[in-house]
Design an enzyme around this catalytic site. Structure first.
Site, PDB file in Angstrom:
ATOM      1  N   HIS A 205       0.797  -1.230   0.000  1.00 53.00           N
ATOM      2  CA  HIS A 205       0.000   0.000   0.000  1.00 53.00           C
ATOM      3  C   HIS A 205       0.831   1.282   0.000  1.00 53.00           C
ATOM      4  O   HIS A 205       0.288   2.370  -0.149  1.00 53.00           O
ATOM      5  CB  HIS A 205      -0.959   0.030   1.199  1.00 53.00           C
TER       6      HIS A 205
HETATM    7  C1  UD1 Z   1      -1.887   6.154   5.388  1.00 60.25           C
HETATM    8  C2  UD1 Z   1      -0.567   6.633   5.953  1.00 60.25           C
HETATM    9  C3  UD1 Z   1       0.437   5.509   5.905  1.00 60.25           C
HETATM   10  C4  UD1 Z   1      -0.094   4.280   6.601  1.00 60.25           C
HETATM   11  C5  UD1 Z   1      -1.448   3.904   6.053  1.00 60.25           C
HETATM   12  C6  UD1 Z   1      -2.040   2.781   6.857  1.00 60.25           C
HETATM   13  C7  UD1 Z   1       0.017   9.004   5.651  1.00 60.25           C
HETATM   14  C8  UD1 Z   1       0.857   9.956   4.884  1.00 60.25           C
HETATM   15  N1  UD1 Z   1      -0.017   7.754   5.184  1.00 60.25           N
HETATM   16  O1  UD1 Z   1      -1.664   5.825   4.039  1.00 60.25           O
HETATM   17  O2  UD1 Z   1       1.627   5.906   6.558  1.00 60.25           O
HETATM   18  O3  UD1 Z   1       0.815   3.221   6.404  1.00 60.25           O
HETATM   19  O4  UD1 Z   1      -2.339   5.029   6.123  1.00 60.25           O
HETATM   20  O5  UD1 Z   1      -2.953   2.028   6.141  1.00 60.25           O
HETATM   21  O6  UD1 Z   1      -0.582   9.373   6.627  1.00 60.25           O
HETATM   22  N2  UD1 Z   1      -9.099   5.410   1.067  1.00 60.25           N
HETATM   23  C9  UD1 Z   1     -10.344   4.814   1.030  1.00 60.25           C
HETATM   24  N3  UD1 Z   1     -11.002   4.640   2.214  1.00 60.25           N
HETATM   25  C10 UD1 Z   1     -10.508   5.026   3.408  1.00 60.25           C
HETATM   26  C11 UD1 Z   1      -9.235   5.620   3.438  1.00 60.25           C
HETATM   27  C12 UD1 Z   1      -8.550   5.806   2.252  1.00 60.25           C
HETATM   28  O7  UD1 Z   1     -10.844   4.456  -0.023  1.00 60.25           O
HETATM   29  O8  UD1 Z   1     -11.166   4.810   4.433  1.00 60.25           O
HETATM   30  C13 UD1 Z   1      -8.368   5.584  -0.209  1.00 60.25           C
HETATM   31  C14 UD1 Z   1      -8.581   6.969  -0.826  1.00 60.25           C
HETATM   32  O9  UD1 Z   1      -8.600   6.821  -2.217  1.00 60.25           O
HETATM   33  C15 UD1 Z   1      -7.317   7.698  -0.411  1.00 60.25           C
HETATM   34  C16 UD1 Z   1      -6.279   6.576  -0.418  1.00 60.25           C
HETATM   35  O10 UD1 Z   1      -6.980   5.434   0.017  1.00 60.25           O
HETATM   36  O11 UD1 Z   1      -6.974   8.743  -1.268  1.00 60.25           O
HETATM   37  C17 UD1 Z   1      -5.090   6.844   0.472  1.00 60.25           C
HETATM   38  O12 UD1 Z   1      -5.510   7.102   1.824  1.00 60.25           O
HETATM   39  P1  UD1 Z   1      -4.596   8.003   2.786  1.00 60.25           P
HETATM   40  O13 UD1 Z   1      -5.185   8.023   4.130  1.00 60.25           O
HETATM   41  O14 UD1 Z   1      -4.292   9.304   2.138  1.00 60.25           O
HETATM   42  O15 UD1 Z   1      -3.216   7.256   2.818  1.00 60.25           O
HETATM   43  P2  UD1 Z   1      -2.883   5.703   3.047  1.00 60.25           P
HETATM   44  O16 UD1 Z   1      -2.303   5.199   1.766  1.00 60.25           O
HETATM   45  O17 UD1 Z   1      -4.032   5.019   3.633  1.00 60.25           O
HETATM   46  N1  UDP Z   2      -3.964  -5.424   8.693  1.00 66.45           N
HETATM   47  C1  UDP Z   2      -5.259  -5.901   8.828  1.00 66.45           C
HETATM   48  N2  UDP Z   2      -5.961  -6.271   7.706  1.00 66.45           N
HETATM   49  C2  UDP Z   2      -5.422  -6.215   6.461  1.00 66.45           C
HETATM   50  C3  UDP Z   2      -4.095  -5.720   6.330  1.00 66.45           C
HETATM   51  C4  UDP Z   2      -3.394  -5.325   7.466  1.00 66.45           C
HETATM   52  O1  UDP Z   2      -5.773  -6.007   9.950  1.00 66.45           O
HETATM   53  O2  UDP Z   2      -6.105  -6.578   5.507  1.00 66.45           O
HETATM   54  C5  UDP Z   2      -3.240  -4.968   9.896  1.00 66.45           C
HETATM   55  C6  UDP Z   2      -1.921  -5.623  10.151  1.00 66.45           C
HETATM   56  O3  UDP Z   2      -2.072  -6.753  10.979  1.00 66.45           O
HETATM   57  C7  UDP Z   2      -1.113  -4.531  10.839  1.00 66.45           C
HETATM   58  C8  UDP Z   2      -1.720  -3.251  10.323  1.00 66.45           C
HETATM   59  O4  UDP Z   2      -2.947  -3.610   9.692  1.00 66.45           O
HETATM   60  O5  UDP Z   2      -1.296  -4.546  12.239  1.00 66.45           O
HETATM   61  C9  UDP Z   2      -0.797  -2.595   9.346  1.00 66.45           C
HETATM   62  O6  UDP Z   2      -1.433  -1.519   8.744  1.00 66.45           O
HETATM   63  P1  UDP Z   2      -0.942  -0.899   7.375  1.00 66.45           P
HETATM   64  O7  UDP Z   2      -0.159  -1.918   6.623  1.00 66.45           O
HETATM   65  O8  UDP Z   2      -2.139  -0.329   6.730  1.00 66.45           O
HETATM   66  O9  UDP Z   2      -0.054   0.327   7.826  1.00 66.45           O
HETATM   67  P2  UDP Z   2       1.468   0.498   8.278  1.00 66.45           P
HETATM   68  O10 UDP Z   2       1.754  -0.412   9.404  1.00 66.45           O
HETATM   69  O11 UDP Z   2       2.326   0.264   7.087  1.00 66.45           O
HETATM   70  O12 UDP Z   2       1.515   1.944   8.661  1.00 66.45           O
END
Ligand code: UD1
Ligand code: UDP
Length: 366
Positions: A205
């Protein structure tokens, strides 16, 4: 004392759950739980609040998706107002998301103290928005809860030595508590028709991997082209990118919806190997003894690489390395389960806050 916990995304819910639990069990502390709304879909938010036994947030700031500045700015303004209206003693945030940056900036200019959970980890890669968020949060934090000695050392090298506490990572608390329950309750392997130990779990992601079409296509093609099943619960960001590039998984790769925490832990703990770019998943893989291949040029969890349970790979090398680890090298890549602490980080953080609060009150009385 009043402690406000700010969270924005899925991993913050998971890693703050042990802290929230410990606050609720402490008589002298009251919890205020603020969700910025950076993640809002049930599969990234509501389902975790339920599974982790968290209370409903006292307030949802409704920030939602947007550019880096939009997310950070909206939460910054809303958090300032919330802190001014409720006067917490301490505001806690966890990790490196935009929600953390907003909390750090807002609180550092107000009366409350700011506590950073998972302080001091560094990728030394300023192209990651997360690295900027971590560095800024640590620079302004009043309490720094470092998960490891290495993290504390990074802070020392930046000249940050006061109020740094090595507590372990709360991911251990969450993972240990819930992986047992997951094993008893989750039917995810049956649902996906998987045999324990005979498949790969994957997550992708990171912006670097999903925003670059060629990079994403190369990674997915590698995962789709092996002789064993690869299951990838796709973050919405990844699903959107898959649609954008028109990738069709027709071989070994199954792209599925995100899983709730119990199903994901069960999928992970029974996997033969995990391929990921997630921070939390790298940690959980070591705790659950699953060899990890990380599709990134660097990691802020170098302990895992040093211990030989995690290896950095590129989109070009991930396929070959996955085949080799799956077939021959698996057993050499397990065995360091205690890199991130003993599973009591949440309690420890809350105890440190409680005693700091008492010291302050004593000082005020003198
Ligand atoms: C964010 C964090 C990242 C973290 C991740 C955990 C920042 C800069 N990034 O990245 O460090 O690892 O969360 O998962 O804060 N979207 C949906 N539904 C939602 C949320 C997001 O569809 O509920 C989609 C939207 O298209 C959005 C994209 O995901 O633009 C990215 O979401 P965003 O919260 O900006 O960043 P993450 O990639 O989730
Ligand atoms: N995770 C989850 N369901 C999924 C993928 C990840 O519960 O389908 C959990 C995973 O066990 C971990 C956390 O989400 O604890 C990691 O989140 P993510 O990879 O979104 O963010 P990051 O840790 O890179 O910030």
């Amino acid at each position: 004392s009043l402690v406000t916990v700010v969270i924005g995304t899925r991993p913050e819910l998971i890693k703050m759950a042990p802290v929230i639990k410990a606050i609720r069990e402490t008589d002298s502390m009251e919890l205020r739980f603020v969700h910025t709304g950076q993640h809002y879909d049930t599969e990234l938010s509501g389902s975790f609040i339920r599974t982790l036994g968290l209370p409903e947030p006292d307030v949802r700031l409704g920030v939602g998706s947007g550019s880096q500045a939009e997310q950070t700015g909206e939460a910054l303004v809303a958090l300032e107002a919330d802190v001014e209206a409720t006067s917490p003693d301490v505001v806690l945030a966890q990790g490196d998301t935009n929600a953390v940056l907003s909390a750090a900036l807002a609180v550092s200019k107000l009366d409350a103290d700011f506590g950073h959970v998972e302080a001091g980890i560094r990728s030394f890669d300023d192209e990651m928005p997360e690295e900027v968020n971590r560095v800024v949060a640590d620079r302004v934090a009043d309490f720094l809860f470092a998960p490891t000695m290495e993290a504390a050392q990074n802070l020392t090298e930046e000249g940050i030595t006061e109020n740094v506490h090595v507590t372990g990572n709360t991911v251990v608390d969450a993972c240990r508590e819930h992986s047992k329950v997951a094993h008893e309750q989750s039917d995810v392997l049956d649902r996906l028709d998987l045999t324990p130990g005979e498949y790969v779990a994957a997550t992708v992601h990171r912006a670097r991997n999903t925003d670059d079409d060629d990079r994403l296509r190369t990674v997915l093609t590698a995962l789709d082209d092996v002789s064993f099943p690869v299951v990838l619960p796709a973050h919405p960001r990844t699903q959107a990118a898959v649609d954008r590039i028109g990738f069709d998984a027709s071989g070994s790769l199954a792209l599925i919806d995100p899983l709730d925490y119990l199903d994901f832990l069960e999928l992970l703990s029974s996997a033969r190997v995990v391929v990921t770019d997630s921070g939390g998943v790298q940690e959980e893989a070591s705790i659950l003894e699953v060899p990890c291949l990380t599709v990134r040029p660097n990691t802020e969890r170098p302990e895992t690489v040093d211990a030989g349970v995690n290896e950095l790979v590129t989109p070009e090398t991930v396929g070959d390395r996955l085949r080799a680890v799956y077939r021959d090298e698996r057993d050499e890549m397990v065995g360091a389960t205690d890199l991130f602490g003993d599973g009591r980080a949440g309690e420890r953080i809350v105890e440190l806050l409680r005693t700091a609060g008492e010291d302050d009150r004593d000082a005020a009385r003198r």
